[in-house]
Enzyme design. Structure first.
Site, PDB file in Angstrom:
ATOM      1  N   LYS A  91       0.851  -1.193   0.000  1.00 51.89           N
ATOM      2  CA  LYS A  91       0.000   0.000   0.000  1.00 51.89           C
ATOM      3  C   LYS A  91       0.877   1.229   0.000  1.00 51.89           C
ATOM      4  O   LYS A  91       1.811   1.342   0.798  1.00 51.89           O
ATOM      5  CB  LYS A  91      -0.889  -0.004   1.262  1.00 51.89           C
ATOM      6  CG  LYS A  91      -1.848   1.163   1.316  1.00 51.89           C
ATOM      7  CD  LYS A  91      -3.104   0.900   0.527  1.00 51.89           C
ATOM      8  CE  LYS A  91      -3.900   2.161   0.201  1.00 51.89           C
ATOM      9  NZ  LYS A  91      -3.401   2.850  -1.029  1.00 51.89           N
ATOM     10  N   GLN A 112       7.152   3.911   3.901  1.00 56.69           N
ATOM     11  CA  GLN A 112       5.760   3.472   3.923  1.00 56.69           C
ATOM     12  C   GLN A 112       5.580   2.171   4.720  1.00 56.69           C
ATOM     13  O   GLN A 112       4.564   1.973   5.377  1.00 56.69           O
ATOM     14  CB  GLN A 112       5.281   3.271   2.473  1.00 56.69           C
ATOM     15  CG  GLN A 112       3.783   3.333   2.296  1.00 56.69           C
ATOM     16  CD  GLN A 112       3.257   4.754   2.165  1.00 56.69           C
ATOM     17  OE1 GLN A 112       3.791   5.547   1.432  1.00 56.69           O
ATOM     18  NE2 GLN A 112       2.195   5.058   2.878  1.00 56.69           N
ATOM     19  N   LYS A 115       5.482   3.308   8.380  1.00 52.16           N
ATOM     20  CA  LYS A 115       4.309   4.168   8.566  1.00 52.16           C
ATOM     21  C   LYS A 115       3.039   3.318   8.616  1.00 52.16           C
ATOM     22  O   LYS A 115       2.208   3.450   9.513  1.00 52.16           O
ATOM     23  CB  LYS A 115       4.225   5.160   7.397  1.00 52.16           C
ATOM     24  CG  LYS A 115       3.107   6.166   7.499  1.00 52.16           C
ATOM     25  CD  LYS A 115       2.811   6.865   6.179  1.00 52.16           C
ATOM     26  CE  LYS A 115       4.008   7.556   5.577  1.00 52.16           C
ATOM     27  NZ  LYS A 115       3.630   8.465   4.452  1.00 52.16           N
ATOM     28  N   LYS A 127       5.363   1.760  -3.109  1.00 45.11           N
ATOM     29  CA  LYS A 127       5.253   3.113  -3.653  1.00 45.11           C
ATOM     30  C   LYS A 127       5.544   3.058  -5.139  1.00 45.11           C
ATOM     31  O   LYS A 127       6.228   2.130  -5.606  1.00 45.11           O
ATOM     32  CB  LYS A 127       6.283   4.022  -2.979  1.00 45.11           C
ATOM     33  CG  LYS A 127       5.934   5.480  -3.043  1.00 45.11           C
ATOM     34  CD  LYS A 127       5.005   5.859  -1.911  1.00 45.11           C
ATOM     35  CE  LYS A 127       4.565   7.299  -1.975  1.00 45.11           C
ATOM     36  NZ  LYS A 127       3.896   7.713  -0.731  1.00 45.11           N
ATOM     37  N   GLY A 166      -2.740   8.251  -4.311  1.00 50.93           N
ATOM     38  CA  GLY A 166      -2.054   9.438  -4.806  1.00 50.93           C
ATOM     39  C   GLY A 166      -0.830   9.795  -3.979  1.00 50.93           C
ATOM     40  O   GLY A 166      -0.554   9.196  -2.935  1.00 50.93           O
ATOM     41  N   ASP A 167      -0.092  10.753  -4.470  1.00 49.31           N
ATOM     42  CA  ASP A 167       1.022  11.395  -3.760  1.00 49.31           C
ATOM     43  C   ASP A 167       1.236  12.707  -4.531  1.00 49.31           C
ATOM     44  O   ASP A 167       0.306  13.170  -5.209  1.00 49.31           O
ATOM     45  CB  ASP A 167       2.276  10.495  -3.759  1.00 49.31           C
ATOM     46  CG  ASP A 167       3.330  10.928  -2.742  1.00 49.31           C
ATOM     47  OD1 ASP A 167       3.188  10.604  -1.561  1.00 49.31           O
ATOM     48  OD2 ASP A 167       4.303  11.616  -3.131  1.00 49.31           O
ATOM     49  N   THR A 211      -4.504  13.555   5.248  1.00 49.65           N
ATOM     50  CA  THR A 211      -3.090  13.716   5.596  1.00 49.65           C
ATOM     51  C   THR A 211      -2.899  15.017   6.377  1.00 49.65           C
ATOM     52  O   THR A 211      -2.246  15.031   7.438  1.00 49.65           O
ATOM     53  CB  THR A 211      -2.211  13.686   4.335  1.00 49.65           C
ATOM     54  OG1 THR A 211      -2.585  12.554   3.552  1.00 49.65           O
ATOM     55  CG2 THR A 211      -0.744  13.574   4.687  1.00 49.65           C
ATOM     56  N   ASN A 242      -2.298  19.474  -1.534  1.00 49.25           N
ATOM     57  CA  ASN A 242      -3.355  18.808  -0.775  1.00 49.25           C
ATOM     58  C   ASN A 242      -3.040  18.701   0.721  1.00 49.25           C
ATOM     59  O   ASN A 242      -3.897  18.976   1.566  1.00 49.25           O
ATOM     60  CB  ASN A 242      -3.581  17.425  -1.393  1.00 49.25           C
ATOM     61  CG  ASN A 242      -4.596  16.634  -0.635  1.00 49.25           C
ATOM     62  OD1 ASN A 242      -4.255  15.773   0.162  1.00 49.25           O
ATOM     63  ND2 ASN A 242      -5.857  16.950  -0.837  1.00 49.25           N
ATOM     64  N   SER A 378      -6.889   5.723   3.791  1.00 48.88           N
ATOM     65  CA  SER A 378      -6.953   4.833   2.622  1.00 48.88           C
ATOM     66  C   SER A 378      -7.367   3.428   3.053  1.00 48.88           C
ATOM     67  O   SER A 378      -8.152   2.757   2.371  1.00 48.88           O
ATOM     68  CB  SER A 378      -5.596   4.738   1.933  1.00 48.88           C
ATOM     69  OG  SER A 378      -5.398   5.824   1.058  1.00 48.88           O
TER      70      SER A 378
HETATM   71  N1  GLU Z   1       1.069   9.015  -0.502  1.00 47.72           N
HETATM   72  C1  GLU Z   1       0.510   8.978   0.815  1.00 47.72           C
HETATM   73  C2  GLU Z   1       1.597   8.661   1.814  1.00 47.72           C
HETATM   74  O1  GLU Z   1       2.706   9.116   1.665  1.00 47.72           O
HETATM   75  C3  GLU Z   1      -0.722   8.098   0.911  1.00 47.72           C
HETATM   76  C4  GLU Z   1      -0.571   6.695   0.459  1.00 47.72           C
HETATM   77  C5  GLU Z   1      -1.886   5.894   0.418  1.00 47.72           C
HETATM   78  O2  GLU Z   1      -2.924   6.425   0.775  1.00 47.72           O
HETATM   79  O3  GLU Z   1      -1.793   4.724   0.042  1.00 47.72           O
HETATM   80  O4  GLU Z   1       1.412   8.010   2.818  1.00 47.72           O
END
Ligand code: GLU
Length: 446
Positions: A91, A112, A115, A127, A166-167, A211, A242, A378
């Site tokens: 994810k 990630q 996190k 990612k 997204g990012d 976020t 965002n 998410s």
């Molecule tokens: N890009 C966001 C992050 O850095 C969200 C990633 C997601 O929702 O999968 O955590």
């Protein structure tokens, strides 16, 4: 300082991933934190858990050909790094920005893992993205690019395999085009294959805000732990995308005054507090530069080409991009009376900056804790898709706040348990690492 065993693991990360400096930086930060865990848990080293975590399970690099509005052909490079699936399907978001290369995608994917572990939700780490530059591209060009990107990516993702979102450079519009192409190619309405969707086709309330809101909730907890609150505080938020916009919104609701924000052209100082409606109009609807905000607002200065961190504040929320707070910026912030940092972006503070904040006693909330609200929401979107349900805004926001409070509490407790009270970096890295490591041990050598 690195624990002896970790030094040799770090050396091999350097050797095997030449030139990927952002990945080296992200790996080093985690390795520096987990030394004390190895003493307590020799089983991790015996099973080579750390070596395994540093090596992505799978890395996909592909060609993305597309045609612009004039019929000229362009070739970009697409990436998806599927880093770790011990806790759930990979994810993590997709970033479309000209700076994207394998080293950026790997640093983001690595962050990630921890996190996502820290959220306590069943999501692994991954990612992706492309070096495509959406700036100045028409809507139709963006759509064609997204369609071409998904024409390769679709075979690697799935509700139970890998779930992008997204990012930077990928928002709800791009997610819509990506999902549309996935649906067309596979002939499956597989809502939970991607998150950050629009509300009309399976998106979740609060995902857009999550976020930024989550980061504000996290900082609120850090301030509470210091016996204070946002009330009356002077806040600087970098960026105006965002994350920044919704961080500003929530800080204002919590009683803080955001006096500055920025984009890559410069920053504005607005002593009365940023006019959020105007900022949204300029950034989200008209897609203009920051100087347009200053012109329309009046009596506000726009400062071109300088660091926003020269603006004195009590709370700083870097929400633009990686390595935006250098050691020099950190010194300026400390001198200006800053007591708390909440990282809305991923790895926005350099290692030197982090050291300066920690030595000065500033509460420093690292991105993998402070910005985890996005990916956590998410996971809530996936949960709603799986049960074909949709929750209200109020309920979703409450869940987000509880998750952020929980993450904050876990960082503090873990830091305390390992003899580093108040060190959120150590708390986040250790807690995230242990969750993933325990699952990896349980699943055997795979
Ligand atoms: N890009 C966001 C992050 O850095 C969200 C990633 C997601 O929702 O999968 O955590």
């Amino acid at each position: 300082m690195l624990h002896e065993k970790l030094e040799s693991i770090y050396d091999s990360v350097l050797r095997r991933n030449p030139g990927e400096i952002e990945f080296h930086q992200a790996a080093r930060e985690v390795l520096e934190s987990i030394g004390p865990v190895l003493g307590k848990h020799p089983e991790y080293a015996e099973s080579k858990i750390i070596e395994r975590i540093c090596e992505p399970e799978r890395q996909i690099i592909f060609r993305v050909p597309w045609e612009d509005d004039q019929g000229e052909v362009h070739i970009n490079r697409g990436f998806r790094v599927e880093f770790n699936s011990a806790l759930g399907p990979y994810k993590g978001g997709l970033r479309f920005h000209p700076s994207v290369y394998l080293g950026i995608v790997k640093f983001l994917g690595f962050e990630q893992i921890f996190k996502n572990g820290l959220t306590g939700l069943p999501i692994g780490g991954g990612k992706g993205g492309s070096d495509f530059d959406p700036k100045g591209r028409s809507q139709r060009e963006i759509m064609r690019f997204c369609q071409s990107f998904m024409t390769e990516l679709y075979r690697h993702i799935g509700e139970y395999t890998d779930v992008p979102a997204g990012d930077i450079g990928v928002g709800q519009r791009e997610v819509g085009y990506l999902f549309g192409q996935y649906k067309r190619i596979t002939n499956r309405y597989e809502s939970a294959v991607i998150t950050g969707k629009g509300l009309s086709y399976g998106g979740a309330q609060v995902r857009t805000e999550a976020t930024g809101y989550g980061c504000a909730f996290f900082v609120e907890e850090m301030l509470k732990a210091r016996g204070t609150s946002f009330d009356g505080k002077r806040v600087v938020v970098s960026g105006s995308g965002n994350v920044a916009v919704y961080a500003i919104e929530k800080v204002q609701q919590l009683g803080g005054t955001v006096v500055a924000c920025s984009d890559s052209s410069g920053y504005v100082i607005d002593e009365k507090g940023i006019d959020l409606d105007l900022l949204k109009q300029i950034k989200q609807i008209e897609h203009l530069r920051m100087d347009a905000y200053a012109r329309r607002r009046g009596e506000v200065s726009f400062v071109a080409g300088r660091s926003i961190w020269e603006v004195p504040c009590e709370v700083a929320m870097p929400s633009a991009t990686q390595n935006e707070i250098t050691g020099k910026d950190a010194e300026a912030l400390v001198r200006g009376g800053c007591i708390a940092i909440g990282e809305g972006a991923n790895m926005p503070t350099t290692p030197e900056g982090i050291r300066i904040f920690q030595e000065a006693g500033v509460s420093f909330g690292p991105g993998k804790a402070a910005n985890a609200g996005g990916v956590a929401t998410s996971a809530l979107e996936m949960q709603q898709n799986a049960s074909r349900d949709s929750w209200t805004f109020e309920f979703s926001e409450r869940r987000l706040q509880e998750i952020m409070q929980d993450i904050h509490g876990r960082c503090l407790n873990t830091a305390e348990e390992y003899g580093m009270p108040g060190n959120y970096v150590a708390g986040a890295n250790i807690d995230g690492f242990k969750r993933v490591a325990d699952a990896m041990l349980a699943l055997g050598l795979i």
